[in-house]
Design a protein around this motif. Structure first.
Motif, PDB file in Angstrom:
ATOM      1  N   ALA A 125      43.217  48.875  51.466  1.00 58.50           N
ATOM      2  CA  ALA A 125      43.597  49.818  49.793  1.00 58.50           C
ATOM      3  C   ALA A 125      41.549  50.095  49.156  1.00 58.50           C
ATOM      4  CB  ALA A 125      44.237  49.075  49.032  1.00 58.50           C
ATOM      5  N   GLU A 126      42.099  51.242  48.495  1.00 57.26           N
ATOM      6  CA  GLU A 126      40.331  51.156  48.059  1.00 57.26           C
ATOM      7  C   GLU A 126      40.411  52.015  46.319  1.00 57.26           C
ATOM      8  OE1 GLU A 126      38.813  54.841  49.871  1.00 57.26           O
ATOM      9  OE2 GLU A 126      39.463  54.617  52.166  1.00 57.26           O
ATOM     10  N   ALA A 127      39.819  51.808  45.802  1.00 54.94           N
ATOM     11  CA  ALA A 127      39.780  52.377  44.456  1.00 54.94           C
ATOM     12  C   ALA A 127      38.399  52.367  44.196  1.00 54.94           C
ATOM     13  CB  ALA A 127      40.241  50.275  43.328  1.00 54.94           C
ATOM     14  N   LYS A 128      37.414  53.585  43.548  1.00 55.41           N
ATOM     15  CA  LYS A 128      36.417  54.197  42.909  1.00 55.41           C
ATOM     16  C   LYS A 128      35.344  53.289  42.158  1.00 55.41           C
ATOM     17  CE  LYS A 128      37.238  59.039  45.191  1.00 55.41           C
ATOM     18  NZ  LYS A 128      38.338  58.233  46.431  1.00 55.41           N
ATOM     19  N   ASN A 129      36.835  52.642  41.208  1.00 53.45           N
ATOM     20  CA  ASN A 129      35.777  51.764  40.435  1.00 53.45           C
ATOM     21  C   ASN A 129      36.004  50.847  39.634  1.00 53.45           C
ATOM     22  OD1 ASN A 129      37.460  53.059  38.405  1.00 53.45           O
ATOM     23  ND2 ASN A 129      36.579  54.919  38.302  1.00 53.45           N
ATOM     24  N   GLY A 130      35.930  50.194  38.709  1.00 58.71           N
ATOM     25  CA  GLY A 130      36.160  48.946  38.356  1.00 58.71           C
ATOM     26  C   GLY A 130      37.907  48.942  37.472  1.00 58.71           C
ATOM     27  N   GLU A 131      38.079  50.440  36.570  1.00 58.68           N
ATOM     28  CA  GLU A 131      39.542  51.344  36.133  1.00 58.68           C
ATOM     29  C   GLU A 131      40.340  51.422  37.275  1.00 58.68           C
ATOM     30  OE1 GLU A 131      38.343  53.898  33.433  1.00 58.68           O
ATOM     31  OE2 GLU A 131      37.498  52.676  31.924  1.00 58.68           O
ATOM     32  N   GLU A 132      40.048  52.161  38.410  1.00 56.23           N
ATOM     33  CA  GLU A 132      41.356  52.091  38.958  1.00 56.23           C
ATOM     34  C   GLU A 132      40.951  50.268  39.784  1.00 56.23           C
ATOM     35  OE1 GLU A 132      40.467  55.036  42.918  1.00 56.23           O
ATOM     36  OE2 GLU A 132      39.847  56.466  41.105  1.00 56.23           O
ATOM     37  N   ALA A 133      41.069  49.907  40.478  1.00 56.17           N
ATOM     38  CA  ALA A 133      40.817  48.423  41.346  1.00 56.17           C
ATOM     39  C   ALA A 133      41.728  47.814  39.741  1.00 56.17           C
ATOM     40  CB  ALA A 133      39.719  47.458  41.176  1.00 56.17           C
ATOM     41  N   LEU A 134      42.280  47.403  38.708  1.00 57.86           N
ATOM     42  CA  LEU A 134      42.871  46.800  38.001  1.00 57.86           C
ATOM     43  C   LEU A 134      44.626  47.939  37.516  1.00 57.86           C
ATOM     44  CD1 LEU A 134      40.362  46.394  35.050  1.00 57.86           C
ATOM     45  CD2 LEU A 134      40.985  44.826  36.242  1.00 57.86           C
ATOM     46  N   GLU A 135      44.349  49.224  37.337  1.00 57.42           N
ATOM     47  CA  GLU A 135      45.634  49.671  37.857  1.00 57.42           C
ATOM     48  C   GLU A 135      46.296  49.713  39.142  1.00 57.42           C
ATOM     49  OE1 GLU A 135      44.821  53.914  37.278  1.00 57.42           O
ATOM     50  OE2 GLU A 135      43.815  53.793  35.651  1.00 57.42           O
ATOM     51  N   TYR A 136      45.670  49.093  40.278  1.00 56.59           N
ATOM     52  CA  TYR A 136      45.649  49.008  41.630  1.00 56.59           C
ATOM     53  C   TYR A 136      46.559  47.331  41.527  1.00 56.59           C
ATOM     54  CZ  TYR A 136      46.348  47.979  46.054  1.00 56.59           C
ATOM     55  OH  TYR A 136      46.937  47.203  47.514  1.00 56.59           O
ATOM     56  N   LEU A 137      45.507  46.628  41.166  1.00 57.94           N
ATOM     57  CA  LEU A 137      46.110  45.355  40.913  1.00 57.94           C
ATOM     58  C   LEU A 137      47.514  45.024  40.087  1.00 57.94           C
ATOM     59  CD1 LEU A 137      42.624  43.424  40.629  1.00 57.94           C
ATOM     60  CD2 LEU A 137      44.321  43.338  43.190  1.00 57.94           C
ATOM     61  N   ASN A 138      47.687  45.497  39.421  1.00 58.55           N
ATOM     62  CA  ASN A 138      48.293  45.958  37.847  1.00 58.55           C
ATOM     63  C   ASN A 138      49.613  46.319  38.342  1.00 58.55           C
ATOM     64  OD1 ASN A 138      47.453  43.394  36.743  1.00 58.55           O
ATOM     65  ND2 ASN A 138      45.895  45.040  35.472  1.00 58.55           N
ATOM     66  N   SER A 139      49.476  47.554  39.464  1.00 56.72           N
ATOM     67  CA  SER A 139      50.688  47.890  40.024  1.00 56.72           C
ATOM     68  C   SER A 139      51.135  47.393  41.296  1.00 56.72           C
ATOM     69  CB  SER A 139      50.174  49.589  40.187  1.00 56.72           C
ATOM     70  OG  SER A 139      49.914  50.078  38.747  1.00 56.72           O
ATOM     71  N   TYR A 140      51.357  47.225  42.084  1.00 55.98           N
ATOM     72  CA  TYR A 140      51.693  46.496  43.206  1.00 55.98           C
ATOM     73  C   TYR A 140      52.125  44.720  43.244  1.00 55.98           C
ATOM     74  CZ  TYR A 140      50.035  51.271  44.828  1.00 55.98           C
ATOM     75  OH  TYR A 140      50.393  52.115  44.696  1.00 55.98           O
ATOM     76  N   GLN A 141      53.002  44.680  44.002  1.00 56.57           N
ATOM     77  CA  GLN A 141      53.652  43.138  43.926  1.00 56.57           C
ATOM     78  C   GLN A 141      52.813  42.658  44.856  1.00 56.57           C
ATOM     79  OE1 GLN A 141      56.614  41.881  42.566  1.00 56.57           O
ATOM     80  NE2 GLN A 141      57.001  43.484  41.155  1.00 56.57           N
TER      81      GLN A 141
END
Length: 133
Positions: free
Chosen positions: A30-46
Motif C-alpha cells: 500500500a502506498e502513501a505520498k506523505n505522513g498525513e495520507e499514511a495516517l488516514e490509511y492506517l485509521n481507515s483500514y481494519q
C-alpha cells in the motif's frame, strides 16, 4: 506481508515496485505520498500493515513528525517502522531510534545495492514474530 510504503518521490516508488517484482515477493504494497495520507490509511483500514517503510523527507508532514504521531497512538505504536531514506544525518538517525523505529536504512546509490537491502529487510521481517494490533 502487508507493507505500507510512505514515499513522495514517484521514481523511488517505481524503484520499490521493480525490486519487489524482481525479488519475486508476493507482498501487498500500500502506498502513501506523505505522513498525513499514511495516517488516514492506517485509521481507515481494519487490516494493518505488518511493516511500514518510511521516507523522512516528505512534504506536508516529515517522516519524523509522522513517527511521533504513530508511536503516540496506543494501537499503531506497535507497527514496526523501518526508515528508508537518503538522510545520513546522525541527528535524524538518533531521533528516529529515540522515537522507536525498528530500523534505519540509507538508500544506496546503486540499484543493485538497493535491491539487496530490500531483500534483507523482507527476509528479516518475514520470519520475525510481529505484534498484531
Amino acid at each position: 506481508m502487508n507493507i505500507l510504503f510512505i514515499e513522495d518521490d514517484a521514481i523511488e516508488t517505481m524503484k520499490l515496485h521493480r525490486a519487489v517484482k524482481k525479488l519475486n515477493c508476493n507482498h501487498n504494497i500500500a502506498e502513501a505520498k506523505n505522513g498525513e495520507e499514511a495516517l488516514e490509511y492506517l485509521n481507515s483500514y481494519q487490516v494493518k500493515p505488518d511493516i511500514i517503510l518510511l521516507d523522512l523527507n516528505m512534504p506536508r508532514m516529515s517522516g519524523i513528525d509522522f513517527l511521533k504521531i504513530l508511536k503516540a497512538d496506543e494501537v499503531l505504536k506497535y507497527l514496526p517502522t523501518i526508515v528508508l531514506t537518503t538522510s545520513e544525518n546522525r541527528i535524524d538517525l538518533l531521533e528516529c531510534y529515540k522515537i522507536g523505529i525498528a530500523g534505519y536504512v540509507v538508500k544506496p546509490l546503486r540499484y543493485a545495492d538497493y535491491e539487496e537491502n530490500l531483500d534483507k529487510i523482507f527476509k528479516y521481517w518475514e520470519i520475525n514474530s510481529l505484534v498484531k494490533p
